[in-house]
Design a protein around this motif. Structure first.
Motif, PDB file in Angstrom:
ATOM      1  N   PHE A 105      -3.193   4.902   0.292  1.00 50.37           N
ATOM      2  CA  PHE A 105      -2.095   4.583  -0.455  1.00 50.37           C
ATOM      3  C   PHE A 105      -1.349   5.789  -0.841  1.00 50.37           C
ATOM      4  CE2 PHE A 105       0.377   4.206  -4.495  1.00 50.37           C
ATOM      5  CZ  PHE A 105       1.436   3.199  -4.049  1.00 50.37           C
ATOM      6  N   ALA A 106      -1.892   6.826  -1.268  1.00 52.97           N
ATOM      7  CA  ALA A 106      -1.203   7.863  -1.470  1.00 52.97           C
ATOM      8  C   ALA A 106      -0.761   8.690  -0.225  1.00 52.97           C
ATOM      9  CB  ALA A 106      -2.119   9.111  -2.161  1.00 52.97           C
ATOM     10  N   ARG A 107      -1.519   8.683   0.746  1.00 50.69           N
ATOM     11  CA  ARG A 107      -0.944   9.246   2.234  1.00 50.69           C
ATOM     12  C   ARG A 107       0.185   8.242   2.644  1.00 50.69           C
ATOM     13  NH1 ARG A 107      -6.681   9.813   2.863  1.00 50.69           N
ATOM     14  NH2 ARG A 107      -6.512   7.962   4.290  1.00 50.69           N
ATOM     15  N   SER A 108       0.039   6.922   2.473  1.00 56.88           N
ATOM     16  CA  SER A 108       1.090   6.146   2.871  1.00 56.88           C
ATOM     17  C   SER A 108       2.491   6.524   2.365  1.00 56.88           C
ATOM     18  CB  SER A 108       0.929   4.658   2.572  1.00 56.88           C
ATOM     19  OG  SER A 108      -0.391   4.280   3.064  1.00 56.88           O
ATOM     20  N   LEU A 109       2.712   6.793   1.004  1.00 55.06           N
ATOM     21  CA  LEU A 109       3.937   7.116   0.313  1.00 55.06           C
ATOM     22  C   LEU A 109       4.295   8.548   0.984  1.00 55.06           C
ATOM     23  CD1 LEU A 109       3.595   6.006  -3.116  1.00 55.06           C
ATOM     24  CD2 LEU A 109       4.541   4.809  -1.238  1.00 55.06           C
ATOM     25  N   GLN A 110       3.494   9.550   1.063  1.00 53.25           N
ATOM     26  CA  GLN A 110       3.954  10.737   1.588  1.00 53.25           C
ATOM     27  C   GLN A 110       4.441  10.901   3.125  1.00 53.25           C
ATOM     28  OE1 GLN A 110       4.084  13.855   0.325  1.00 53.25           O
ATOM     29  NE2 GLN A 110       3.296  13.365  -1.625  1.00 53.25           N
ATOM     30  N   THR A 130      14.783   9.453  -3.816  1.00 53.46           N
ATOM     31  CA  THR A 130      14.308   9.960  -5.037  1.00 53.46           C
ATOM     32  C   THR A 130      13.431   9.314  -5.566  1.00 53.46           C
ATOM     33  OG1 THR A 130      16.784  11.004  -5.410  1.00 53.46           O
ATOM     34  CG2 THR A 130      15.018  11.227  -7.141  1.00 53.46           C
ATOM     35  N   VAL A 131      13.411   8.195  -5.720  1.00 52.21           N
ATOM     36  CA  VAL A 131      12.420   7.340  -6.405  1.00 52.21           C
ATOM     37  C   VAL A 131      11.031   7.125  -5.489  1.00 52.21           C
ATOM     38  CG1 VAL A 131      11.827   4.866  -7.192  1.00 52.21           C
ATOM     39  CG2 VAL A 131      14.211   5.779  -7.749  1.00 52.21           C
ATOM     40  N   LEU A 132      11.323   7.025  -4.271  1.00 56.37           N
ATOM     41  CA  LEU A 132      10.232   7.138  -3.273  1.00 56.37           C
ATOM     42  C   LEU A 132       9.291   8.563  -3.309  1.00 56.37           C
ATOM     43  CD1 LEU A 132       8.548   6.051  -0.917  1.00 56.37           C
ATOM     44  CD2 LEU A 132      10.205   6.830   0.550  1.00 56.37           C
ATOM     45  N   ARG A 133      10.106   9.700  -3.568  1.00 58.39           N
ATOM     46  CA  ARG A 133       9.661  11.127  -3.617  1.00 58.39           C
ATOM     47  C   ARG A 133       8.821  11.104  -4.685  1.00 58.39           C
ATOM     48  NH1 ARG A 133      13.921  13.439  -2.584  1.00 58.39           N
ATOM     49  NH2 ARG A 133      13.665  13.657  -0.301  1.00 58.39           N
ATOM     50  N   ALA A 134       9.387  10.854  -5.830  1.00 62.08           N
ATOM     51  CA  ALA A 134       8.672  10.708  -7.186  1.00 62.08           C
ATOM     52  C   ALA A 134       7.414  10.092  -7.045  1.00 62.08           C
ATOM     53  CB  ALA A 134       9.517  10.150  -8.289  1.00 62.08           C
ATOM     54  N   ALA A 135       7.300   8.839  -6.435  1.00 61.99           N
ATOM     55  CA  ALA A 135       6.326   7.807  -6.454  1.00 61.99           C
ATOM     56  C   ALA A 135       5.131   8.614  -5.831  1.00 61.99           C
ATOM     57  CB  ALA A 135       6.589   6.541  -5.912  1.00 61.99           C
ATOM     58  N   ALA A 136       5.638   9.136  -4.560  1.00 62.31           N
ATOM     59  CA  ALA A 136       4.700   9.947  -3.641  1.00 62.31           C
ATOM     60  C   ALA A 136       4.000  11.180  -4.319  1.00 62.31           C
ATOM     61  CB  ALA A 136       5.459  10.236  -2.287  1.00 62.31           C
ATOM     62  N   ALA A 157       2.001   5.907  -9.679  1.00 59.11           N
ATOM     63  CA  ALA A 157       3.090   6.188  -8.738  1.00 59.11           C
ATOM     64  C   ALA A 157       4.309   5.208  -9.428  1.00 59.11           C
ATOM     65  CB  ALA A 157       2.761   5.544  -7.406  1.00 59.11           C
ATOM     66  N   ILE A 158       3.875   3.918  -9.935  1.00 58.23           N
ATOM     67  CA  ILE A 158       4.699   3.061 -10.668  1.00 58.23           C
ATOM     68  C   ILE A 158       5.472   3.739 -11.754  1.00 58.23           C
ATOM     69  CG2 ILE A 158       5.014   1.038 -11.728  1.00 58.23           C
ATOM     70  CD1 ILE A 158       3.074  -0.110  -9.928  1.00 58.23           C
ATOM     71  N   THR A 159       4.596   4.311 -12.630  1.00 56.72           N
ATOM     72  CA  THR A 159       5.239   5.085 -13.593  1.00 56.72           C
ATOM     73  C   THR A 159       6.231   6.134 -13.330  1.00 56.72           C
ATOM     74  OG1 THR A 159       3.143   4.824 -15.002  1.00 56.72           O
ATOM     75  CG2 THR A 159       4.631   6.307 -15.741  1.00 56.72           C
TER      76      THR A 159
END
Length: 447
Positions: A105-110, A130-136, A157-159
């Motif tokens: 999951f972490a690699r997916s967001l990156q 911006t929201v995606l980058r913060a979650a990743a 990631a959600i927080t």
């Protein structure tokens, strides 16, 4: 509480289906936030459509993660839909056999961040990016901890995504002036929350989890096969069943059911299913307490197949110059009407194809007329229509290709010509519905 350490292919499929329901349920809310880059109020619709396209691609089989990514990329609408599609592509490129754990999951967001950075030449801060980058970043940090779990990483990631979303008005003047957060960012948070809900095994969306509440899904799909048999199978599985026939062996099907999985399995077992859409309906405490909806839908259409199709969906068809005595809760599809529409709610439809798109999402059992009209207007607006320069199959196919160059997954052709929809579908590689309508200039719609 103990949560699963991984999601398998079925869990990934469930997440995608859940996300469709959540985004659809909150579509109007997200649309209302849409003020940047253009205040066209379609971000929620675009993200919902993108996820619907992803889920529909599952019908073609194969690896679940790859299918979701392919469907989302092909069906992506708008910047927000494109970003969402890259998240699913990131999942597909990071997983093996569609299994997701915390690290995947972490690699997916990156990976999604990298894909989006390559796709958007001039990214703007204060948006979904911006929201995606913060979650990743939060997911990567959480995954680095020795005791990291899938639940913990997704929660982190959600927080971070929620915090980044709250700060978007300070980064974009358009958001600050309107007093809203970024619409695409809000949709991304919903996507991530849907994943967490799948991991936790919780109910669909906020406010529908009371033990006594009953949650129904609206299931809509295009069916090819034995329609009489399908109707017999589906009747005991729900209510508000509407089967709008295109031909004797194909139809658009609409049903409300607490057994959506059984409905879908039954339909696939009975014939060919395409253009599948799901939406979570508002909960109600007692099924017996539902009150019938007293509402009519009016439209103008030429005699023949169009009228038959509209009437089979419960529409009152009138001639263009006939007076309409629509009341406040009634709906009027404005298709060539030259008379007063009364007090009814008007759904602008500049073409018959747009009117058919609007009626395909009509919810006869939904008492919230405002929400029903909003969905119908959105469907009509989303239908792109063109007219071929010549009344020949070759010109029609060429016009279809021009429309599909901007994307699309289904073509509706209304023509006085007797067209072979299967042959056209093979040329275009999309679903085609062709209706023979006497004395009409050919009209082509793509959605």
């Amino acid at each position: 509480m103990s949560y699963p350490s991984t999601l398998d292919a079925q869990g990934l499929r469930n997440w995608a289906t859940r996300a469709v329901g959540e985004l659809s349920h909150r579509r109007d809310e997200i649309n209302a936030l849409n003020v940047f880059p253009v205040p066209d109020s379609d971000t929620g619709s675009n993200m919902t459509h993108t996820m619907e396209a992803a889920v529909e691609e599952l019908n073609n089989g194969g690896d679940v993660a790859d299918a979701l990514a392919l469907g989302a990329v092909r069906g992506a609408r708008g910047n927000s839909g494109m970003v969402l599609s890259q998240v699913l592509r990131g999942v597909a490129e990071s997983t093996v056999d569609s299994v997701i754990d915390g690290g995947v999951f972490a690699r997916s967001l990156q990976q999604a961040v990298e894909l989006v950075d390559r796709a958007i030449t001039e990214p703007v801060e204060g948006t979904v990016i911006t929201v995606l980058r913060a979650a990743a970043e939060a997911a990567e940090n959480a995954a680095a901890r020795p005791s990291a779990t899938l639940h913990g990483i997704v929660s982190a990631a959600i927080t971070a995504a929620r915090t980044a979303l709250e700060h978007t008005p300070s980064q974009l003047p358009a958001l600050r002036e309107a007093g809203v957060v970024d619409a695409g960012g809000a949709g991304l948070v919903i996507l991530l929350e849907s994943l967490l809900a799948e991991i936790e095994g919780t109910a669909g969306h906020t406010g529908l989890s009371e033990p006594e509440a009953v949650t129904e899904l609206e299931v809509i799909f295009f069916f090819e096969g034995d329609i009489e048999a399908l109707q017999a199978f589906l009747t005991p599985l729900g209510d508000s069943l509407v089967i709008a026939r295109a031909t004797e062996h194909s139809a658009n099907v609409h049903i409300h059911s607490q057994q959506a999985g059984t409905v879908i399995e039954t339909a696939f077992g009975a014939g060919k299913v395409t253009n599948l859409r799901l939406e979570v309906l508002p909960a109600y405490a007692d099924p017996a307490a539902k009150k019938p909806v007293s509402r009519r839908v009016f439209a103008a259409a030429p005699p023949g197949p169009i009228t038959n199709l509209l009437e089979s969906a419960g529409v009152t068809v009138v001639s263009p110059d006939a007076p309409i005595t629509a009341e406040e809760e009634d709906i009027v599809l404005a298709t060539g009407l030259s008379t007063d529409t009364g007090a009814g709610r008007v759904v602008p439809a500049q073409s018959l194809a747009a009117a058919l798109a609007a009626i395909s999402v009509y919810e006869p059992d939904n008492s919230n007329t405002g929400a029903v009209v909003a969905a119908m207007r959105d469907a009509a607006k989303s239908m792109r229509v063109a007219y071929p320069s010549q009344e020949t199959p070759q010109s029609i196919i060429a016009t279809c290709r021009d429309l599909l160059a901007e994307g699309g997954e289904q073509v509706t052709i209304l023509s006085a010509l007797d067209l072979d929809e299967e042959e056209i579908s093979q040329h275009l590689h999309v679903d085609v519905m062709a209706l023979e309508v006497p004395d009409i200039a050919t009209e082509i719609g793509v959605e």
